[in-house]
Write an enzyme that holds these catalytic residues in place. Structure first.
Site, mmCIF file in Angstrom:
data_model
loop_
_atom_site.group_PDB
_atom_site.id
_atom_site.type_symbol
_atom_site.label_atom_id
_atom_site.label_comp_id
_atom_site.label_asym_id
_atom_site.label_seq_id
_atom_site.Cartn_x
_atom_site.Cartn_y
_atom_site.Cartn_z
ATOM 1 N N SER A 19 -4.074 -27.648 -17.448
ATOM 2 C CA SER A 19 -4.164 -28.641 -19.063
ATOM 3 C C SER A 19 -4.614 -30.004 -19.252
ATOM 4 O O SER A 19 -4.585 -30.990 -20.248
ATOM 5 C CB SER A 19 -3.110 -28.177 -20.238
ATOM 6 O OG SER A 19 -1.470 -29.392 -18.930
ATOM 7 N N SER B 185 -0.546 -31.851 -2.751
ATOM 8 C CA SER B 185 1.209 -32.483 -2.048
ATOM 9 C C SER B 185 1.270 -33.976 -2.624
ATOM 10 O O SER B 185 0.762 -33.444 -3.290
ATOM 11 C CB SER B 185 0.668 -31.857 0.064
ATOM 12 O OG SER B 185 2.286 -32.601 0.606
ATOM 13 N N TYR C 123 12.679 -34.608 -7.203
ATOM 14 C CA TYR C 123 10.757 -34.428 -7.308
ATOM 15 C C TYR C 123 10.908 -34.610 -5.756
ATOM 16 O O TYR C 123 9.867 -33.646 -5.038
ATOM 17 C CB TYR C 123 10.115 -35.204 -7.931
ATOM 18 C CG TYR C 123 8.504 -35.377 -7.754
ATOM 19 C CD1 TYR C 123 7.533 -34.026 -8.173
ATOM 20 C CD2 TYR C 123 7.926 -36.615 -7.002
ATOM 21 C CE1 TYR C 123 6.968 -34.004 -8.194
ATOM 22 C CE2 TYR C 123 6.625 -36.149 -6.959
ATOM 23 C CZ TYR C 123 5.778 -35.249 -7.141
ATOM 24 O OH TYR C 123 4.512 -35.284 -7.243
ATOM 25 N N LYS D 159 8.631 -31.100 -3.174
ATOM 26 C CA LYS D 159 7.681 -31.769 -2.561
ATOM 27 C C LYS D 159 7.322 -31.254 -1.114
ATOM 28 O O LYS D 159 6.394 -30.731 -0.752
ATOM 29 C CB LYS D 159 6.850 -33.423 -3.157
ATOM 30 C CG LYS D 159 6.559 -33.095 -4.461
ATOM 31 C CD LYS D 159 5.645 -31.941 -4.954
ATOM 32 C CE LYS D 159 3.751 -32.217 -5.322
ATOM 33 N NZ LYS D 159 2.886 -31.547 -5.969
#
Ligand code: NDP
Length: 298
Positions: free
Chosen positions: A11, A142, A157, A161
């Protein structure tokens, strides 16, 4: 050769650019989004109008990576319409910014649900199709957060990852004998051109954040600006990430690079990756399984 591609989280940001760039390259691309009939309906209309204007085969499909039912339905629709699925681009993801302590465990679990388990749901939907085909490409977006220098207040976060990296590195070897190739595009911090920083969420309980703010002089709110200040004026834009993805997809099956780094800030990931890539291959050689880093036909 034209490929059938599913891009998650298309989006906005990289996902949107990746979907358009691959479609312009002659591929049949599914720009997947969640809530296509609601909040993202205007994005669906934009993508469709652009596809028609540009004369490319860019389609939209509902896919909320938080739902296995949704992932299964998206892949089913693609296979019903095209008869195959060649490439999955794992792009959907979300950023949180704030003192790590201030996030509830539920908030952090929610981030893992999107950024980590979301990829697993899509793989559980797509891998049976790719294994049956004896060919496919998993292409992961990544992050240099796993490899390079890193600021504070993005701990949850960074953890997601790193978790994705753990999954993809091992999965890559487990699916290669089904003819499925794995590649990663590793972006550095892009503070412009995507909604990553503007849409970042913060701890719902702001009382602890205020305590940290006082002690750190509002550093958590400055991290984005400081990263932007480190970005040279002539640094690659977000389109460079989409171009990197297009280049990986265009490379013949079996010859794709495992890593493509696109780092506008230069956070040191390049140096670290040089070592990790050497170690990754050398250790596999010692185990006698280095063939698993490349797809083989069954
Ligand atoms: P954006 O915020 O612009 O894009 C994130 C996309 O993920 C949006 O389309 C969003 O959709 C989608 N998404 C979030 N949750 C879901 C869900 N449950 N189901 C489906 N889609 C979902 O940021 P970017 O383009 O920057 O981020 C894309 C990827 O790049 C992420 O994986 C991010 O971690 C990674 N990345 C970004 C960097 C940067 O500096 N920008 C650096 C390194 C990696 P919606 O609009 O519906 O919320």
């Amino acid at each position: 050769m034209s490929q059938v591609v599913l891009v998650t989280g298309a989006s906005s940001g990289f996902g949107n650019l990746i979907a358009r760039t691959l479609a312009r390259g002659g591929h049949t691309v599914y720009a997947s989004m969640r809530d296509t009939a609601g909040r993202n309906a205007p994005r669906v209309a934009e993508v469709r109008a652009w596809a028609e204007e540009s004369g490319v085969d860019l389609r939209t499909v509902e896919l909320d990576v938080l739902s296995q039912v949704s992932a299964d339905a998206a892949v089913r629709q693609i296979v019903n319409e095209c008869g195959r699925l060649d490439v999955v681009v794992h792009n959907a993801g979300h950023l949180t910014v704030g003192p790590t302590e201030a996030f509830s465990t539920e908030e952090i679990a929610g981030l893992f649900d999107t950024n980590v388990l979301g990829t697993h749901r899509v793989n559980r939907a797509a891998l049976p199709v790719m294994r049956d085909q004896g060919q496919g490409l998993l292409l992961w977006i990544s992050s240099t957060t796993v490899f390079g220098g890193y600021p504070p207040f993005m701990g949850a976060y960074a953890a997601t990852k790193a978790a994705v990296e753990g999954l993809l590195r091992t999965l890559a070897m487990e699916v290669s004998r089904f003819g499925i190739e794995t590649a990663t595009v590793v972006p550095g911090a892009f503070t412009a051109g995507t909604e990553h920083f503007p849409h970042a969420s913060h701890p719902a309980d702001s009382s602890l954040a205020v305590v940290y703010d006082g002690r750190y002089d509002g550093l958590d709110a400055q991290v984005g600006r400081r990263l932007a200040e480190l970005t040279p004026a002539d640094a690659p834009t977000a389109q460079a990430v989409a171009d990197a993805v297009a280049s990986v997809v265009a490379t013949p099956h079996g010859q794709r690079p495992f890593r493509t780094l696109v780092d506008p800030v230069g956070d040191g990931a390049a140096e670290v990756l040089e070592v990790t890539e050497r170690v990754r291959v050398d250790f596999a050689k010692r185990l006698g399984i280095d063939d698993l880093w490349h797809p083989s036909a069954g």
